[in-house]
Write a protein that holds these residues in place. Structure first.
Motif, PDB file in Angstrom:
ATOM      1  N   GLY A   5       0.666  -0.995   0.010  1.00  0.00           N
ATOM      2  CA  GLY A   5      -0.142  -0.087  -0.006  1.00  0.00           C
ATOM      3  C   GLY A   5       0.954   1.178  -0.008  1.00  0.00           C
ATOM      4  O   GLY A   5       0.462   2.301   0.462  1.00  0.00           O
ATOM      5  N   SER A   6       1.856   0.970  -0.726  1.00  0.00           N
ATOM      6  CA  SER A   6       2.685   2.521  -0.693  1.00  0.00           C
ATOM      7  C   SER A   6       2.011   3.539  -1.493  1.00  0.00           C
ATOM      8  O   SER A   6       1.294   3.086  -2.555  1.00  0.00           O
ATOM      9  CB  SER A   6       4.046   2.259  -1.352  1.00  0.00           C
ATOM     10  OG  SER A   6       4.528   3.535  -1.758  1.00  0.00           O
ATOM     11  N   GLU A   7       2.236   4.828  -1.066  1.00  0.00           N
ATOM     12  CA  GLU A   7       1.249   5.685  -1.863  1.00  0.00           C
ATOM     13  C   GLU A   7       1.929   6.431  -2.833  1.00  0.00           C
ATOM     14  O   GLU A   7       1.705   7.274  -3.472  1.00  0.00           O
ATOM     15  CB  GLU A   7       0.962   6.893  -0.786  1.00  0.00           C
ATOM     16  CG  GLU A   7      -0.285   6.391   0.120  1.00  0.00           C
ATOM     17  CD  GLU A   7      -0.392   7.140   1.391  1.00  0.00           C
ATOM     18  OE1 GLU A   7      -0.146   8.385   1.527  1.00  0.00           O
ATOM     19  OE2 GLU A   7      -0.999   6.868   2.314  1.00  0.00           O
ATOM     20  N   THR A   8       3.202   6.056  -2.928  1.00  0.00           N
ATOM     21  CA  THR A   8       3.949   6.744  -3.991  1.00  0.00           C
ATOM     22  C   THR A   8       4.436   5.719  -5.330  1.00  0.00           C
ATOM     23  O   THR A   8       5.012   6.321  -6.087  1.00  0.00           O
ATOM     24  CB  THR A   8       5.568   7.161  -3.518  1.00  0.00           C
ATOM     25  OG1 THR A   8       5.937   5.970  -2.833  1.00  0.00           O
ATOM     26  CG2 THR A   8       5.173   8.086  -2.307  1.00  0.00           C
ATOM     27  N   ILE A   9       3.978   4.423  -5.056  1.00  0.00           N
ATOM     28  CA  ILE A   9       4.317   3.676  -6.237  1.00  0.00           C
ATOM     29  C   ILE A   9       3.186   3.160  -6.974  1.00  0.00           C
ATOM     30  O   ILE A   9       2.385   2.526  -6.523  1.00  0.00           O
ATOM     31  CB  ILE A   9       5.443   2.408  -5.796  1.00  0.00           C
ATOM     32  CG1 ILE A   9       6.481   2.969  -5.010  1.00  0.00           C
ATOM     33  CG2 ILE A   9       5.593   1.490  -7.037  1.00  0.00           C
ATOM     34  CD1 ILE A   9       7.543   1.929  -4.307  1.00  0.00           C
TER      35      ILE A   9
END
Ligand code: SF4
Length: 410
Positions: A5-9
């Motif tokens: 759940g990374s918000e950047t990838i």
């Protein structure tokens, strides 16, 4: 999005390919793979090393298929592994005579889960098309996927020369590096298009374009990723030994993964003489785990130690706990589902020890030099106990085992 759940990838969309029972690309997690360095004709040694790599966490293992004896050994290797309950997809690495080996050894063609074809090493001119076509047709007959793996060291020289000549005609010629990159990419894309013309589905094709220079690797895959939606196998070829190989591979692959590029990775490390082949699997797992893509092993958060930790108790405990977790994982993975998400902290003194330990699932803050000889243990953010005396390490290990049993058992 990344699996954690990374918000950047945002991962690049690719067509998923089944390699045996393992999906590569599509919405599958990034797959770890490795390669043996045994003589494939030596069945005992190859089975032993594939098993080692698989136990270390390699989800796909590639083996060299370079001659008749190796091709003849492949079905026996697969059968022996299956008898050991090791259902790991085997990929055959073919160069020069792959078409002949696959045609002459149908049991090998059937036993392999995927064929790796290097378009630079499948004959020249007219022969190239015949031999490449033959391999694709055998793959189609056996319903197997392929990886079209272009490698800078064996790039199709005819294609490179043609592109160099075309470049010379440009008003503003490209740099030599850009022409080379274009040749690598075109070799992969043209071979994939040819495979599709021969009836191979897009869901049977993976691509790789490996070079040994970090910046060139980043450029070539970034470009390739924008020009197709095939699943991509990432790897820095000839990365080298030890720290150099690990850092170079991690730097190159880390940047590509951060850009959302890559569906399966292999870390091509040169082992030290007598070294552990599974290091390449450990590095691949650590790279994916530290970047937040997947979880393979419990994390031990340990401070680096400093002038406040003049005794070796702290280093010994950190190592002891990490080794204990690593050694126990094959058993725990079955017994305690989800245990790979565990976070244990082993800290060296009062400065950051209690704070970091509170953030872990279970953490210990050892006494630094001059501090009271007591080690508070924190569980789920609360101080649970203070350990004292010569048996701190063993007592803490028991507490970790209890914690795992309570949280992940049953
Ligand atoms: S936590 Fe303590 S021992 Fe560890 S590095 Fe920081 S100051 Fe040094």
């Amino acid at each position: 999005m990344s699996d954690l759940g990374s918000e950047t990838i945002t991962r690049r969309k690719s067509v998923g390919v089944m390699v045996g029972d393992v999906q590569v690309g599509g919405d599958a997690p990034i797959v770890v793979q490795s390669m043996t360095n045994t003589d494939t004709a030596d069945i005992d040694k190859t089975v032993g090393q594939v098993a080692e790599l698989w136990r270390a966490g390699s989800e796909i293992v590639r083996i060299t298929v370079d001659r008749d004896e190796a091709a003849a050994a492949v079905p026996h290797i697969r059968d022996r592994l299956m008898a050991m309950n090791i259902n790991v997809p085997l990929v055959g690495d073919f160069h020069y005579i792959g078409h002949k080996l696959l045609a002459d050894h149908p049991a090998c063609a059937e036993a392999l889960a995927k064929y790796r074809i290097n378009p630079g090493n499948v004959g020249f001119k007219a022969k190239r098309d015949t031999q490449f076509s033959q391999m694709i047709e055998i793959a189609n007959q056996n319903d197997k996927p392929v990886r079209i793996g272009v490698n800078w060291g064996s790039l199709d020289q005819e294609l490179l020369t043609k592109l160099m000549d075309e470049n010379a005609e440009r008003e503003t010629p490209w740099s030599a590096a850009r022409v080379q990159r274009e040749a690598i990419i075109q070799s992969a894309l043209m071979s994939a298009a040819r495979a599709e013309e021969l009836g191979m589905g897009r869901n049977k094709i993976l691509l790789s374009t490996k070079v040994s220079n970090v910046q060139h690797l980043i450029d070539v895959y970034t470009d390739l990723a924008q020009r197709c939606d095939y699943g991509l196998h990432l790897g820095l070829t000839e990365a080298g030994m030890g720290a150099k190989g690990i850092v170079a591979s991690s730097a190159a692959l880390g940047i590509l993964l951060q850009r959302g590029i890559g569906d399966t990775i292999r870390i091509s490390l040169t082992p030290e003489p007598g070294g552990d082949r599974t290091l390449e699997v450990q590095v691949a797992q650590q790279l994916l785990q530290t970047m937040g893509f997947r979880q393979f092993l419990p994390v031990v958060t340990a401070c680096p130690g400093c002038g406040r930790t003049t005794s070796t108790v702290f280093q010994e405990l950190a190592k002891d706990i990490q080794d204990h977790l690593n050694d126990s994982m094959p058993k725990w993975r079955e017994q305690y589902p989800g245990v790979e998400g565990l976070n244990v902290a082993v800290m060296g003194c009062i400065v950051n020890g209690p704070g970091e330990s509170k953030h872990a699932d279970i953490g210990i803050s050892l006494p630094g030099t001059g501090e009271t000889p007591a080690a508070p243990v924190f569980i789920d953010g609360q101080k649970a106990k203070t350990l004292r005396g010569p048996n701190i390490a063993n007592e803490f290990k028991v507490m970790v085992a209890d914690y795992i049993e309570k949280r992940f058992g049953g």
